[in-house]
Write a protein that holds these residues in place. Structure first.
Motif, PDB file in Angstrom:
ATOM      1  N   ALA A 101     -49.398  32.387  -7.651  1.00 49.39           N
ATOM      2  CA  ALA A 101     -49.348  31.532  -8.834  1.00 49.39           C
ATOM      3  C   ALA A 101     -48.270  32.023  -9.792  1.00 49.39           C
ATOM      4  O   ALA A 101     -47.502  31.227 -10.345  1.00 49.39           O
ATOM      5  CB  ALA A 101     -50.712  31.515  -9.520  1.00 49.39           C
ATOM      6  N   LEU A 115     -44.915  31.112  -8.354  1.00 49.03           N
ATOM      7  CA  LEU A 115     -44.689  29.673  -8.465  1.00 49.03           C
ATOM      8  C   LEU A 115     -44.237  29.297  -9.858  1.00 49.03           C
ATOM      9  O   LEU A 115     -43.237  28.594 -10.041  1.00 49.03           O
ATOM     10  CB  LEU A 115     -46.006  28.950  -8.203  1.00 49.03           C
ATOM     11  CG  LEU A 115     -46.295  28.387  -6.842  1.00 49.03           C
ATOM     12  CD1 LEU A 115     -47.573  27.598  -6.885  1.00 49.03           C
ATOM     13  CD2 LEU A 115     -45.153  27.506  -6.447  1.00 49.03           C
ATOM     14  N   ILE A 116     -44.993  29.777 -10.865  1.00 48.46           N
ATOM     15  CA  ILE A 116     -44.693  29.384 -12.242  1.00 48.46           C
ATOM     16  C   ILE A 116     -43.353  29.978 -12.662  1.00 48.46           C
ATOM     17  O   ILE A 116     -42.531  29.316 -13.314  1.00 48.46           O
ATOM     18  CB  ILE A 116     -45.847  29.805 -13.163  1.00 48.46           C
ATOM     19  CG1 ILE A 116     -47.098  29.006 -12.793  1.00 48.46           C
ATOM     20  CG2 ILE A 116     -45.496  29.596 -14.611  1.00 48.46           C
ATOM     21  CD1 ILE A 116     -48.351  29.472 -13.441  1.00 48.46           C
ATOM     22  N   ALA A 172     -40.628  27.887 -10.950  1.00 47.32           N
ATOM     23  CA  ALA A 172     -40.483  26.573 -11.573  1.00 47.32           C
ATOM     24  C   ALA A 172     -39.806  26.691 -12.931  1.00 47.32           C
ATOM     25  O   ALA A 172     -38.907  25.912 -13.267  1.00 47.32           O
ATOM     26  CB  ALA A 172     -41.862  25.920 -11.720  1.00 47.32           C
ATOM     27  N   LEU A 173     -40.223  27.698 -13.737  1.00 43.16           N
ATOM     28  CA  LEU A 173     -39.596  27.878 -15.044  1.00 43.16           C
ATOM     29  C   LEU A 173     -38.121  28.241 -14.889  1.00 43.16           C
ATOM     30  O   LEU A 173     -37.273  27.785 -15.671  1.00 43.16           O
ATOM     31  CB  LEU A 173     -40.315  28.979 -15.827  1.00 43.16           C
ATOM     32  CG  LEU A 173     -41.631  28.570 -16.470  1.00 43.16           C
ATOM     33  CD1 LEU A 173     -42.297  29.775 -17.106  1.00 43.16           C
ATOM     34  CD2 LEU A 173     -41.408  27.498 -17.514  1.00 43.16           C
ATOM     35  N   PHE A 184     -39.430  29.068  -5.247  1.00 45.31           N
ATOM     36  CA  PHE A 184     -40.545  28.167  -5.540  1.00 45.31           C
ATOM     37  C   PHE A 184     -41.102  27.565  -4.249  1.00 45.31           C
ATOM     38  O   PHE A 184     -42.315  27.569  -4.026  1.00 45.31           O
ATOM     39  CB  PHE A 184     -40.046  27.079  -6.487  1.00 45.31           C
ATOM     40  CG  PHE A 184     -41.042  25.993  -6.739  1.00 45.31           C
ATOM     41  CD1 PHE A 184     -42.043  26.165  -7.673  1.00 45.31           C
ATOM     42  CD2 PHE A 184     -40.976  24.808  -6.043  1.00 45.31           C
ATOM     43  CE1 PHE A 184     -42.964  25.165  -7.898  1.00 45.31           C
ATOM     44  CE2 PHE A 184     -41.896  23.806  -6.265  1.00 45.31           C
ATOM     45  CZ  PHE A 184     -42.893  23.982  -7.189  1.00 45.31           C
TER      46      PHE A 184
END
Lengths: 166, 109
Positions: free
Chosen positions: A15, A18-19, A22-23, A41
């Motif tokens: 997680a 992923l975050i 993405a950021l 990602f």
């Protein structure tokens, strides 16, 4: 059987990745760095699929997204960059509004998602790949064939649109 | 906190979806907007596969396959969409010499 703390550990690590990825795609100032963060990602998403016992989807994710779509995006970046300006991934004039829209969407989704807390009985940990193959060519044969026509149309369409006018 | 359930995956998916939405609405480069849309596709795929895994099995079979099959179709359509959208971006770049959406206001009002 893995110890009980492995699954939460892997989940929270994935997680975070992923975050972060993405950021990075949205916030990094150089577009090439954003495009490369997209690989991180996509691979982290494949990890989440493995955690969900969707091994076939994870393999398709790595092949199609981390392989093909990343190459496509990198080609688009190469072919559309005129100069290597330091800020090649700028925000537009409405990005403050975009923050509010994104946060409001998340806030609107959150109650519905947290309501799913009761239904926490996962399915059996078995190899689903033969069952997926049989289902794709049995119950879902019509969407499967339509998808193949769509891919052919997209292939021809992409060539026609991107072709040089002569 | 220590047992990972359906809502964990759904909240993670919603966070990534919101980040992708922010990128799709707030960036200026059309290629980055496309990348943000891919973020949103992937977030939705995580939610679909997670819901499929936590659903009870249908009467006909031992497992619920709907989530994984649906995710496969989403991946297929997203790949087709990415190819066509990048071709359109290249065509626009060839005629207009820009991929900044602030300059592409030909059809605005």
């Amino acid at each position: 059987m893995a110890p009980f703390f492995i699954e939460p550990l892997v989940f929270y690590a994935l997680a975070a990745l992923l975050i972060l990825g993405a950021l990075a795609v949205v916030l990094l100032p150089r577009i090439i760095h954003a495009a490369l963060s997209l690989v991180l990602f996509f691979v982290a998403i494949a990890g989440v699929f493995i955690l969900l016992h969707a091994e076939f989807i994870a393999a398709a994710q790595v092949i199609i997204y981390a392989g093909a779509i990343t190459v496509l995006v990198l080609f688009a970046v190469m072919l559309t960059q005129r100069s290597q300006s330091p800020e090649s991934n700028p925000f537009n004039s409405q990005h403050i509004v975009a923050v509010f829209v994104a946060v409001a969407t998340f806030a609107a989704l959150l109650p519905a998602l947290l309501a799913a807390r009761g239904a926490s009985v996962p399915g059996p940990d078995v190899d689903l790949i033969p069952a997926i193959g049989a289902a794709m060519l049995g119950q879902w044969i019509l969407p499967f064939e339509i998808a193949s026509v769509l891919l052919l149309a997209a292939l021809i369409g992409a060539i026609v649109i991107a072709k040089e006018e002569s | 906190m220590l047992t990972i359930g359906l809502s964990h995956y759904l909240v993670l998916s919603a966070i990534v979806f919101a980040i992708g939405l922010y990128g799709a609405l707030g960036k200026r480069n059309a290629v980055v907007i496309l990348m943000s849309i891919e973020l949103m596709f992937n977030a939705v795929n995580v939610a679909v596969v997670a819901v499929g895994r936590y659903q009870p099995a249908p009467p006909g079979g031992p497992f619920n396959l709907g989530g994984q099959v649906f995710a496969l179709f989403v991946i297929t359509v997203a790949a087709a969409e990415a190819a066509v959208a990048l071709a359109i971006i290249l065509a626009i770049y060839r005629t207009r010499k820009t991929v900044s959406i602030d300059d592409l206001n030909l059809m605005k009002w």
